[in-house]
Design a protein around this motif. Structure first.
Motif, PDB file in Angstrom:
ATOM      1  N   TRP A  15      35.338  13.087  16.857  1.00  0.00           N
ATOM      2  CA  TRP A  15      34.243  12.333  16.320  1.00  0.00           C
ATOM      3  C   TRP A  15      32.967  12.889  16.848  1.00  0.00           C
ATOM      4  CZ3 TRP A  15      36.640  11.093  12.113  1.00  0.00           C
ATOM      5  CH2 TRP A  15      37.873  10.404  12.299  1.00  0.00           C
ATOM      6  N   ARG A  16      31.948  12.887  16.117  1.00  0.00           N
ATOM      7  CA  ARG A  16      30.453  13.148  16.589  1.00  0.00           C
ATOM      8  C   ARG A  16      30.092  12.035  17.525  1.00  0.00           C
ATOM      9  NH1 ARG A  16      28.073  16.961  13.213  1.00  0.00           N
ATOM     10  NH2 ARG A  16      26.698  17.126  14.886  1.00  0.00           N
ATOM     11  N   LEU A  93      22.492  15.806  11.699  1.00  0.00           N
ATOM     12  CA  LEU A  93      23.007  14.698  11.412  1.00  0.00           C
ATOM     13  C   LEU A  93      21.646  13.749  10.905  1.00  0.00           C
ATOM     14  CD1 LEU A  93      25.587  13.256  13.750  1.00  0.00           C
ATOM     15  CD2 LEU A  93      26.024  14.429  11.640  1.00  0.00           C
ATOM     16  N   THR A 110      29.007  11.379   7.203  1.00  0.00           N
ATOM     17  CA  THR A 110      29.399  12.806   6.959  1.00  0.00           C
ATOM     18  C   THR A 110      30.559  12.619   6.114  1.00  0.00           C
ATOM     19  OG1 THR A 110      31.207  13.041   8.718  1.00  0.00           O
ATOM     20  CG2 THR A 110      28.723  13.485   9.423  1.00  0.00           C
TER      21      THR A 110
END
Length: 198
Positions: A15-16, A93, A110
């Motif tokens: 995950w970001r 982002l 996203t």
């Protein structure tokens, strides 16, 4: 069937949010019974951001806000992303806006992740949704809560609400998410069937 998952089910995925909130600890991870396809994640985000519709959860949240007001534990009245959190976002982002969730201001959205942040004098919290493979060719939602308590007050607050959150609020919320997901899925199938017969 919804279930609480080990923390590793969140931390092991790419995950970001890991790079954005490395100083937050993962408090809860839940599997969401929201089976779907690769492109269905926006539907889950929209449903989740609409807020809990279970009456018991709404009452408990109202009580929580009333008790938190004199202690300064309530988030700001306006949903504004804290500047220090905004500064943590990588450039790509910042172009992925998404819906807010209650007192949580959206961090990013996203194709497979959505995260929102809220802050009080006692704790900073992030609500994170992910879209993961279900092991049988489809996808499902996964919900994680990340927290950063502030001092003794924040740690005491998190400890005091943990039993209610784990055994009542979150199970009711994920159950409500499942019912709404089934209803929306059934409605979608009915619409497709109706169009095909015209």
């Amino acid at each position: 069937m919804s279930s609480r998952l080990p923390v590793g089910e969140h931390t092991s995925r790419p995950w970001r949010i890991h790079a954005i909130a490395p100083d937050f600890q993962v408090e809860d991870v839940w599997s969401l019974p929201t089976p779907g396809g690769a492109d269905d994640f926006p539907q889950l985000v929209e449903q989740f951001a609409a807020g809990p519709d279970h009456p018991v959860v709404r009452v408990l949240l109202a009580i929580r806000l009333r008790l938190g007001r004199p202690l300064g534990l309530n988030p700001p009245a306006t949903r504004t992303l804290a500047p220090w959190m905004r500064e943590r976002l990588p450039g790509d982002l910042t172009w992925w806006p998404g819906p807010d969730f209650g007192p949580f201001a959206c961090l990013y959205h996203t194709d497979t992740e959505w995260a929102a942040h809220a802050t009080t004098s006692g704790v900073d919290a992030i609500s994170h949704l992910g879209w993961v493979h279900d092991g049988s060719g489809g996808y499902r939602g996964q919900w994680a809560t990340l927290v950063k308590p502030h001092g003794l007050l924040g740690r005491a607050y998190m400890a005091s609400i943990a039993p209610i959150r784990h055994h009542l609020v979150y199970p009711l919320m994920v159950g409500s998410i499942a019912r709404n997901w089934r209803a929306a899925t059934s409605a979608g199938r009915s619409d497709d069937s109706s169009r095909s017969t015209r």
